[in-house]
Each structure stands twice: as structure tokens, then as C-alpha cells.
Design a protein around this motif. Structure first.
Motif, PDB file in Angstrom:
ATOM      1  N   GLU A  32      44.175  49.217  29.653  1.00 35.29           N
ATOM      2  CA  GLU A  32      43.788  49.697  31.024  1.00 35.29           C
ATOM      3  C   GLU A  32      43.524  51.231  31.239  1.00 35.29           C
ATOM      4  O   GLU A  32      42.778  51.420  32.389  1.00 35.29           O
ATOM      5  N   GLU A  35      39.850  51.643  31.417  1.00 31.73           N
ATOM      6  CA  GLU A  35      39.061  50.813  32.118  1.00 31.73           C
ATOM      7  C   GLU A  35      38.280  51.755  33.078  1.00 31.73           C
ATOM      8  O   GLU A  35      36.864  51.509  33.279  1.00 31.73           O
ATOM      9  N   HIS A 116      39.543  43.691  36.206  1.00 32.05           N
ATOM     10  CA  HIS A 116      40.444  44.640  35.982  1.00 32.05           C
ATOM     11  C   HIS A 116      41.713  43.846  35.251  1.00 32.05           C
ATOM     12  O   HIS A 116      42.057  42.556  35.335  1.00 32.05           O
ATOM     13  N   ARG A 117      42.265  44.562  34.247  1.00 28.50           N
ATOM     14  CA  ARG A 117      43.293  44.328  33.235  1.00 28.50           C
ATOM     15  C   ARG A 117      43.155  43.081  32.474  1.00 28.50           C
ATOM     16  O   ARG A 117      43.947  42.432  31.887  1.00 28.50           O
TER      17      ARG A 117
END
Length: 498
Positions: A32, A35, A116-117
């Protein structure tokens, strides 16, 4: 000044994909925490490509004309054959490059929050950047060879994103089927390149389109037919239509940009670019119209029996692209180009909105039309996608498997007997024939060398080294079994060929 930056339009996303891959390989952007770096790099590259093409648009508006054919430099020269790095930014190329750059940037921005994630966040943005560069190269390339490179990179990207969830057998099977189907079109594209080089001595679009006027009907028909097959496979038209329905295994943003908006229109763009060639083969126009009509009916009927929004959209896309082929067959090239750009924009919005629609909507799926339910045979055929997959398996897959079994039988029954057969070092058999006896003699000497010199005198350290090398080789083999590593081998093959 903007004209000098045109090569950066497809190059920047490709470099971003490479940088993301290198960073991930060395642990610089994983998890993460990585990202932000990954998404910023992908968005920066895509955004710069968009700004450059917008600057070229402004310059074209001020000058009152598009830049046209731009020669950047010489890439390869073999004898009299010269392959240039060139770009075609006429009215069609300029409009399509702007559209691709805009949709690619917006889709990447949408993906930042959507992905995301996700465990494969970096991998997703790497492949999306690769695809963005590939599509920009397809629509801006000044010759058929550069377009083919983008064509192949788009196919590789498609495979990797369909198989994004590579631990799911359905995803990998669908990715493989889509990849193999597109290879049929790629083979036709390679044939067209070969004919172009043989007949015209080059692959630049102006040279090709001027040279076709000197071809006889058979030559022009062969060249146009090869390009047509490539376009049909890439745009998922009849009889290659079923693969695109299986391509929805990837994340929604990839479905939007690949199959709803951009890559599905690559075949249409190719035919628009080759409009003068198609006009030299009037007998091909009815065939294009019939294929477009069959694809439209296939997409429309398939959409009637779908129960989820993404499948409905993808069948509707097939139908709309079929209409574009019909207009091309009729010679209405401007109508097809406008239809392409309007449909690509609208379909991208629909695909990107699909997840929120599913969450917000409380209505049950739309019921199948009453008239279609009454036609039981047509309803069943629509559900089975008109058995096109079964037909392709019967005509291509099963004969290929039978041929492979026959080759294996010939190898074991004939080839092994000719060259002889040697067992492992602990059970060395008797070779037959001159080659077999030579192999037997060599195996005995190597066994003695291994037992008396290497293993015994080398000590346990050498045995341990051999064991560690074997473990590393097994680890590499397991990695190569995963679909996401296939692109490395394909890229290496592409570099060798080029």
C-alpha cells in the motif's frame, strides 16, 4: 516545438510501465505504501502524453491543417529496405490519438481509488500503462510495422489483465482463449506486412496506399483480405466474436478501456486507415457488410439474454462495432469514424459507471423479451452464443491436438529408434544403431566422471551447490507457470523478431 515531442506520446506510458516493473522487482514500490508512487508515475506519463497531443491539436487549429506524415528518424536499414520511425497525424490520426490519450488518462485516474489496496495494484498500473502506450502507438504510427508493434503490445496487455486473478482457472482459460484468437489476426497482419514489403519495398502508410493502385485485383484482394482478418480478430467480429465475452474477468477499468472503448475499435481504425485499399477491392465490400450484419445480430441477440450489466454492455459493443463495419463496407468512412469516437466515449462512461449502478440500483435484472422467450430455438442459441466456441474447437483445437498426438507417436515410434535411447546414469541401457551406441559410450564415460571425480572429490560443498541451483531453477519454473510472467517471454520474442 510540439511536433518534436510527438514520439513521447506513446513512449512516456511505455517508460512508465517499465519503471513500475523495475521498481516492483527491486521492492521499491510494493504494498500500500507504493501505491502513491505507482499511480502518480502512471498518471504523470499519461497526462504528459495528453498535454502534448492537445498542444498539437491547438497548433493544427491555428495552422488550419493537421501535421500529416512526420518522419522522426531511421530505425532499421537492410539493403534497400528502410524502416522509419514515423507518425501519421492527419485528421483521422490526430482525432484518434487525442481520444485515446484522454480516455486512457481518465481511466487511470478512476483506477487509483477503484484499485486501492488491491494486491495487484502495481501490476495493474504497469499493464494499463503498457496498454496506453500500445494504443497510442496503434493510432499514431506512421507505418504498418510500428502499428503492428502496438498491436502486439495491446494483445499482451489484454492477456495479462484478463488473467489478472491468475489463481482462478476461469480467468486464465479465458485469457488464453482470447490470446490465441488474437494470434490468428496477428498472423494475418504479419502476412500483410510481408506482402507490403515484397510489393512496395516499404511499410509507410502513404507508400502503401499509393502502391495499391498499381496492384491487380488478386494482389489487392489478398492484401486487403489479410488486413481484414486482423481487424476482425482484434475488434471481435464474426466469427471471432466470442472471445470478447470471456474478457470481462479482469477489473472493471480494464474492461472499460480495453473492450468497451479502445482496443475493440482498433480493427475499425485499421480499416479506416486502409480506405483507399478497400476501394481497390469492391468485391470485398459485400463481405464486410455481411460480417458486420452477422456481428450486429450476434451482439444484439446475445445482449437480450444477459443478466449482468457488464455482459450486456460488451454484447452491445459487439453490435455497435458491427454497425461500424457495415458503414465501412458501404463506403461511409466519415460516418464510421464519427460513430467510433462517439461510441468509444459513451461506452467508457458506461463501463466506469457500472459498479456504482450495481450498488445503487435495487431493481431486478431485466427480463428477457417475450418475443425471444417464445422463440425457444433462438433463445437457446443466444444463451449458447451460437456455439461459435464449439465450432472453433471442432475446426481448430481438436485437429491441432490430434496432430500433436500423431507427432508424439511418430517421435516415440520412429525417431527414438533411429537415434537410439539412453537411460539414466544408474540404469544405462543398450543403444541401437550407430548414434545409439555412440550415446551409450558417452553416457558410460560421463557416469564414471560424475561418480569418481565430481561427486567424490568435490565434497559435499559441490553437491550442496548443485542442490541449491536445482532449487532456484524449480522456483523460476514455478514463476514462469504464472500468466503474469508470460509477457516477459513474448516481449523477448518480439525483440528478437524485430
Amino acid at each position: 516545438m510540439p511536433l518534436k515531442l510527438i514520439p513521447l506520446i506513446p513512449l512516456l506510458p511505455l517508460l512508465a510501465a517499465l519503471w513500475i516493473a523495475i521498481g516492483y522487482a527491486f521492492g521499491g514500490n510494493r504494498g500500500e505504501v507504493g501505491e502513491r508512487q505507482t499511480s502518480h508515475l502512471a498518471l504523470f506519463a499519461s497526462g504528459m502524453s495528453l498535454l502534448i497531443i492537445l498542444a498539437v491539436d491547438v497548433m493544427a487549429l491555428v495552422d488550419g491543417t493537421a501535421p500529416g506524415q512526420l518522419l522522426v528518424g531511421e530505425w532499421l536499414a537492410v539493403g534497400s529496405f528502410v524502416l522509419n520511425i514515423s507518425f501519421t497525424l492527419d485528421t483521422l490520426g490526430l482525432a484518434m490519438t487525442t481520444l485515446v490519450a484522454l480516455i486512457a488518462f481518465l481511466t487511470l485516474r478512476f483506477s487509483v481509488n477503484y484499485m486501492h489496496r488491491e494486491a495487484g495494484f502495481q501490476r495493474f498500473f504497469m499493464v494499463m500503462s503498457l496498454f496506453s502506450g500500445a494504443m497510442l502507438l496503434i493510432v499514431s504510427a506512421g507505418n504498418a510495422a510500428l502499428m503492428f508493434i502496438g498491436w502486439e503490445l495491446a494483445g499482451v496487455s489484454s492477456y495479462l489483465l484478463i488473467a489478472y486473478l491468475f489463481d482462478r482457472p476461469t480467468a486464465t482459460a479465458s485469457a488464453t482463449r482470447a490470446f490465441i484468437t488474437n494470434r490468428v489476426g496477428d498472423a494475418a497482419f504479419i502476412l500483410a506486412l510481408f506482402l507490403t514489403i515484397t510489393w512496395f519495398g516499404g511499410v509507410e502508410w502513404p507508400d502503401l496506399l499509393q502502391g495499391v493502385t498499381r496492384l491487380d485485383g488478386l494482389g489487392a484482394g489478398l492484401l486487403a483480405g489479410a488486413f481484414l482478418i486482423a481487424a476482425l480478430a482484434k475488434s471481435a467480429q464474426f466469427p471471432f466474436a466470442p472471445w470478447i465475452g470471456r474478457a470481462l474477468e479482469g477489473p472493471t477499468p480494464s474492461s472499460a478501456i480495453f473492450y468497451g472503448s479502445l482496443m475493440v475499435h482498433a480493427g475499425v481504425y485499421l480499416l479506416l486507415r486502409l480506405a483507399p485499399l478497400l476501394e481497390q477491392v469492391p468485391a470485398l465490400s459485400p463481405l464486410i457488410i455481411i460480417i458486420g450484419l452477422l456481428s450486429t445480430l450476434y451482439g444484439w441477440l446475445g445482449a437480450q439474454v444477459q443478466s449482468d450489466v457488464k455482459s450486456s454492455l460488451i454484447f452491445a459493443t459487439t453490435a455497435q462495432v458491427g454497425l461500424m463495419f457495415i458503414t465501412i463496407g458501404l463506403g461511409w468512412y466519415e460516418v464510421a469514424a464519427l460513430h467510433l469516437m462517439a461510441h468509444a466515449s459513451w461506452r467508457a462512461l458506461q463501463f466506469l459507471s457500472a459498479p456504482s449502478i450495481l450498488v445503487q440500483s435495487e431493481k431486478p435484472p431485466r427480463a428477457v423479451a417475450a418475443w425471444l422467450r417464445r422463440q425457444r430455438w433462438l433463445y437457446h442459441a443466444s444463451l449458447q452464443r451460437f456455439w461459435l466456441d464449439d465450432v472453433s474447437d471442432a475446426l481448430l483445437l481438436r485437429p491441432t491436438e490430434s496432430l500433436a498426438r500423431e507427432v508424439e507417436h511418430f517421435d516415440s515410434a520412429v525417431v527414438n529408434r533411429v537415434v537410439g535411447h539412453v537411460q539414466s546414469h544408474s540404469e544405462i541401457g543398450t543403444g541401437r544403431g550407430v548414434a545409439g551406441r555412440a550415446m551409450e559410450w558417452l553416457a558410460i564415460r560421463l557416469e564414471w566422471l560424475e561418480e569418481n571425480l565430481i561427486l567424490r572429490s568435490g565434497g559435499e560443498g559441490l553437491i550442496g551447490l548443485i542442490s541449491r541451483i536445482g532449487s532456484q531453477a524449480q522456483a523460476i519454473e514455478k514463476l514462469l507457470e504464472r500468466p503474469r510472467y508470460l509477457w516477459l517471454m513474448i516481449m523477448a520474442t518480439l525483440v528478437v523478431i524485430i
